[in-house]
Design a protein around this motif. Structure first.
Motif, PDB file in Angstrom:
ATOM      1  N   ARG A  14       0.604  -1.132   0.040  1.00 23.04           N
ATOM      2  CA  ARG A  14       0.045  -0.243  -0.028  1.00 23.04           C
ATOM      3  C   ARG A  14       0.973   1.309  -0.167  1.00 23.04           C
ATOM      4  O   ARG A  14       0.413   2.164  -0.758  1.00 23.04           O
ATOM      5  CB  ARG A  14      -0.984   0.022   1.251  1.00 23.04           C
ATOM      6  N   GLU A  15       1.889   1.308   0.762  1.00 19.42           N
ATOM      7  CA  GLU A  15       2.615   2.457   0.939  1.00 19.42           C
ATOM      8  C   GLU A  15       3.601   2.576  -0.257  1.00 19.42           C
ATOM      9  O   GLU A  15       3.779   3.707  -0.807  1.00 19.42           O
ATOM     10  CB  GLU A  15       3.685   2.018   2.053  1.00 19.42           C
ATOM     11  N   ARG A  26       1.382   3.702  -3.942  1.00 26.07           N
ATOM     12  CA  ARG A  26       0.157   4.553  -3.885  1.00 26.07           C
ATOM     13  C   ARG A  26      -0.304   5.033  -5.184  1.00 26.07           C
ATOM     14  O   ARG A  26      -1.272   5.572  -5.339  1.00 26.07           O
ATOM     15  CB  ARG A  26       0.772   5.902  -2.905  1.00 26.07           C
TER      16      ARG A  26
END
Length: 212
Positions: free
Chosen positions: A92-93, A96
């Protein structure tokens, strides 16, 4: 595989190829595992079986014997739930710019019936109003389909992504967005694209050798 066998066996009549010829060929292939050797053998056996079923190509008397090839399947390296969650959060990081990457990996971790290549078969219209995701022609199920009921959190993520990146119903859902070098907007993910992000995230958290 059949081209390699044809090159090795030469212009022999299929009726004249013996089980010994096939065995010699199979065990002459360098640098392969016994599982791969077995795969070569089964494809050749399937070819001979097809010829047997076709009228006047070969008869049962022409059918060669095929060697027994034993092999042990290895176990995939796995990790625990907490570490898996760390990897998914890392995805997720680092991804993005396209939230579909994280959603796809999180879905694969949640629904055991979903396979990585199934993501490439999903369109914008695959999720209905009740939250059921339909995958047409799923991996290893030709001419069939499977249906998965998504969790509310995944349904919400899906709808939010659709609002941010609107598209026609028949477009692939898991596709590239603009702003990522080397990726053409609206092009479907490549077969190894999601796995590349998973592998990168694994390295970021210190995990090696755990496949998607």
């Amino acid at each position: 595989i059949n081209r390699a066998a044809a090159s090795e066996l030469g212009p022999m009549n299929i009726r004249e190829i013996s089980g010994g010829d096939i065995e010699d060929y199979l065990y002459s292939i360098p640098n392969i595992s016994e599982k791969t050797r077995f795969n070569h053998m089964t494809q050749l056996r399937d070819f001979w079986t097809w010829c047997l079923k076709r009228e006047k190509i070969i008869t049962l008397a022409d059918m060669p014997t095929f060697p027994d090839i034993d092999f042990d399947l290895g176990w995939r390296k796995i990790t625990d739930w907490d570490t898996q969650a760390q990897v998914i959060e890392k995805v997720r990081e680092i991804a993005r710019l396209n939230p579909k990457i994280h959603l796809g990996i999180d879905m694969l971790a949640t629904y055991t019936a979903l396979r990585p290549d199934d993501l490439r078969r999903v369109t914008e219209a695959s999720l209905d109003n009740q939250g059921f995701l339909t995958i047409h022609k799923p991996t290893k199920r030709k001419n069939k389909f499977k249906i998965i009921r998504l969790l509310d959190e995944h349904i919400q993520m899906w709808r939010e992504i659709q609002q941010e990146y609107p598209a026609m119903p028949d477009m692939p859902f898991f596709r590239h967005v603009g702003g990522i070098p080397g990726c053409k907007p609206d092009q479907i993910f490549g077969p190894k694209y999601v796995n590349t992000w998973w592998t990168t995230a694994c390295k970021e958290v210190g995990i090696e050798g755990v496949p998607l």
